[in-house]
Design an enzyme around this catalytic site. Structure first.
Site, PDB file in Angstrom:
ATOM      1  N   HIS A 193     -13.050   4.229 -49.164  1.00 62.03           N
ATOM      2  CA  HIS A 193     -12.551   3.070 -49.914  1.00 62.03           C
ATOM      3  C   HIS A 193     -13.275   2.971 -51.264  1.00 62.03           C
ATOM      4  O   HIS A 193     -12.654   2.808 -52.313  1.00 62.03           O
ATOM      5  CB  HIS A 193     -12.757   1.790 -49.092  1.00 62.03           C
ATOM      6  CG  HIS A 193     -12.458   0.533 -49.845  1.00 62.03           C
ATOM      7  ND1 HIS A 193     -11.217  -0.065 -49.836  1.00 62.03           N
ATOM      8  CD2 HIS A 193     -13.239  -0.225 -50.660  1.00 62.03           C
ATOM      9  CE1 HIS A 193     -11.254  -1.148 -50.597  1.00 62.03           C
ATOM     10  NE2 HIS A 193     -12.465  -1.258 -51.115  1.00 62.03           N
ATOM     11  N   GLU A 194     -14.598   3.109 -51.222  1.00 65.79           N
ATOM     12  CA  GLU A 194     -15.385   3.002 -52.460  1.00 65.79           C
ATOM     13  C   GLU A 194     -15.086   4.166 -53.405  1.00 65.79           C
ATOM     14  O   GLU A 194     -14.955   3.971 -54.610  1.00 65.79           O
ATOM     15  CB  GLU A 194     -16.889   2.939 -52.145  1.00 65.79           C
ATOM     16  CG  GLU A 194     -17.302   1.713 -51.349  1.00 65.79           C
ATOM     17  CD  GLU A 194     -16.864   0.398 -51.971  1.00 65.79           C
ATOM     18  OE1 GLU A 194     -16.815   0.307 -53.210  1.00 65.79           O
ATOM     19  OE2 GLU A 194     -16.537  -0.542 -51.222  1.00 65.79           O
ATOM     20  N   HIS A 197     -11.957   3.535 -55.376  1.00 65.83           N
ATOM     21  CA  HIS A 197     -12.119   2.688 -56.563  1.00 65.83           C
ATOM     22  C   HIS A 197     -12.489   3.567 -57.761  1.00 65.83           C
ATOM     23  O   HIS A 197     -12.015   3.362 -58.873  1.00 65.83           O
ATOM     24  CB  HIS A 197     -13.253   1.676 -56.346  1.00 65.83           C
ATOM     25  CG  HIS A 197     -12.840   0.460 -55.568  1.00 65.83           C
ATOM     26  ND1 HIS A 197     -11.749  -0.309 -55.898  1.00 65.83           N
ATOM     27  CD2 HIS A 197     -13.391  -0.147 -54.486  1.00 65.83           C
ATOM     28  CE1 HIS A 197     -11.647  -1.323 -55.052  1.00 65.83           C
ATOM     29  NE2 HIS A 197     -12.624  -1.241 -54.169  1.00 65.83           N
ATOM     30  N   GLU A 247      -8.022  -3.707 -54.472  1.00 60.98           N
ATOM     31  CA  GLU A 247      -8.620  -3.545 -53.138  1.00 60.98           C
ATOM     32  C   GLU A 247      -7.629  -2.877 -52.181  1.00 60.98           C
ATOM     33  O   GLU A 247      -7.976  -1.956 -51.453  1.00 60.98           O
ATOM     34  CB  GLU A 247      -9.047  -4.905 -52.586  1.00 60.98           C
ATOM     35  CG  GLU A 247     -10.320  -5.457 -53.185  1.00 60.98           C
ATOM     36  CD  GLU A 247     -11.503  -4.528 -53.001  1.00 60.98           C
ATOM     37  OE1 GLU A 247     -11.687  -3.987 -51.899  1.00 60.98           O
ATOM     38  OE2 GLU A 247     -12.233  -4.311 -53.972  1.00 60.98           O
TER      39      GLU A 247
HETATM   40 ZN   LIG Z   1     -13.264  -2.511 -52.660  1.00 58.68          ZN
END
Ligand SMILES: [Zn+2]
Length: 341
Positions: A193-194, A197, A247
């Site tokens: 997830h990171e 980004h 997100e």
């Molecule tokens: Zn995030």
């Protein structure tokens, strides 16, 4: 309440006598919501909007905007990003120094075996992120970054479970998230997830919008004279939904990375369920800092629902990536180590 006008007459500079019609308001105070002021502001804006130079400037801005529209990976969303890689990395370096000095006494020593475990997971995700990337300049950029991991030891009851990657490849993990991750697939959920980004340039996207938010805030303030409401409006209407959209995008990109790296996808649903439980207990504590953290993120129930909806497609992607075929060590090529360089 009316504020008396302060005249500069009879001070150090003696002004020549002026006719009443040509009196200028030297050093006078005016309220922003004064009727005359608002009429003149409207008049000035009308003048400004119809000015030829304004039109040229607006045309230039539109050209700059269109030229800097970039497509996000996986979701193919177009967004405005004008911040180049080098500036993104410089901002990352600056933030890195700040965070290191803030948490220097809490960083778990790098001799801890947790680093090797997290490093292996990141190496798999990074290998896939680079090999499956169509953008050559981003591929080179990711390869050239000096990746590193820092685990910050925190009090689990006081710090929200968190992890983040700076645009210069520096990863920070709060120890409060480790129990919630529980296993390598849980860790991969957080790390992918990171990393997403980073792949989607979300920090650059946020930074690219800042000058426009400042300009909009200044215009709104000059019209209404109330800064607090304007800030709330910009945050609520523009910034927060954008951050929730990012997100959700990072969730989707991250899960595709996980699928291509052969991680267990159903474990990521379990991770978010544990996260939801932790969130509930933090909300019960009524800590404003923690509540603020969760308000910028999408509701965890929605995340779980979205992931469950994507799972069949992701499982298919996992299968087509050869994860269920007999392969002697799909990731046995440990020459691809992005750490300790
Ligand atoms: Zn995030």
């Amino acid at each position: 309440m009316t504020i008396p006008r302060v005249s500069t007459r009879n001070t150090f500079h003696q002004l020549p006598p002026l006719r009443s019609s040509s009196l200028r308001n030297y050093a006078t105070y005016k309220r922003f919501n004064d009727n005359g002021s608002s009429r003149s502001t409207q008049f000035n804006y009308l003048n400004l909007l119809t000015n030829r130079r304004t039109l040229y400037f607006a045309g230039g801005c539109l050209g700059f905007y269109v030229y800097n529209l970039h497509e996000a990976p996986v979701t193919h969303r177009y967004r405005f990003i004008w911040i180049p890689y080098w500036l993104e990395s410089k901002i990352g370096d600056y933030s890195y120094r700040q965070i290191l000095s803030q948490y220097q006494d809490q960083i778990i020593p790098h001799s801890n075996p947790l680093y090797a475990r997290i490093g292996n997971i990141m190496n798999k995700l990074l290998t896939v992120a680079i090999e499956h990337n169509d953008n050559e300049s981003q591929r080179q950029h990711l390869k050239n970054l000096h990746w590193s991991i820092n685990i910050i030891k925190v009090d689990n009851d006081k710090y929200p479970p968190n992890a983040f990657i700076l645009p210069n490849g520096k990863i920070f993990i709060f120890s409060s998230i480790l129990d919630i991750c529980k296993n390598d697939d849980g860790l991969a959920t957080v790390l992918s997830h990171e990393l997403s980004h980073q792949l989607a340039h979300h920090s650059s996207e946020q930074l690219s919008k800042q000058p426009f938010y400042i300009l909009l805030s200044t215009i709104l303030y000059s019209i209404t004279g109330i800064s607090r409401i304007n800030d709330l409006l910009i945050k609520g209407v523009l910034e927060m939904p954008a951050s929730r959209e990012m997100e959700s995008e990072a969730d989707r990109i991250g899960l595709e990375l996980m699928a291509k790296s052969c991680f267990n996808l159903t474990e990521s649903v379990k991770f978010w369920e544990r996260m939801h439980q932790a969130e509930q207990s933090f909300n019960g504590m009524g800590d404003s800092k923690l509540l603020q953290f969760f308000s910028t993120h999408p509701q965890t129930e929605k995340r779980i629902h979205d992931i469950q909806h994507w799972l069949p497609e992701l499982e298919h992607l996992k299968e087509s990536s050869g994860c269920y075929e007999y392969q002697f060590g799909k990731f046995s090529d440990f020459s691809k180590n992005f750490f300790n360089r």
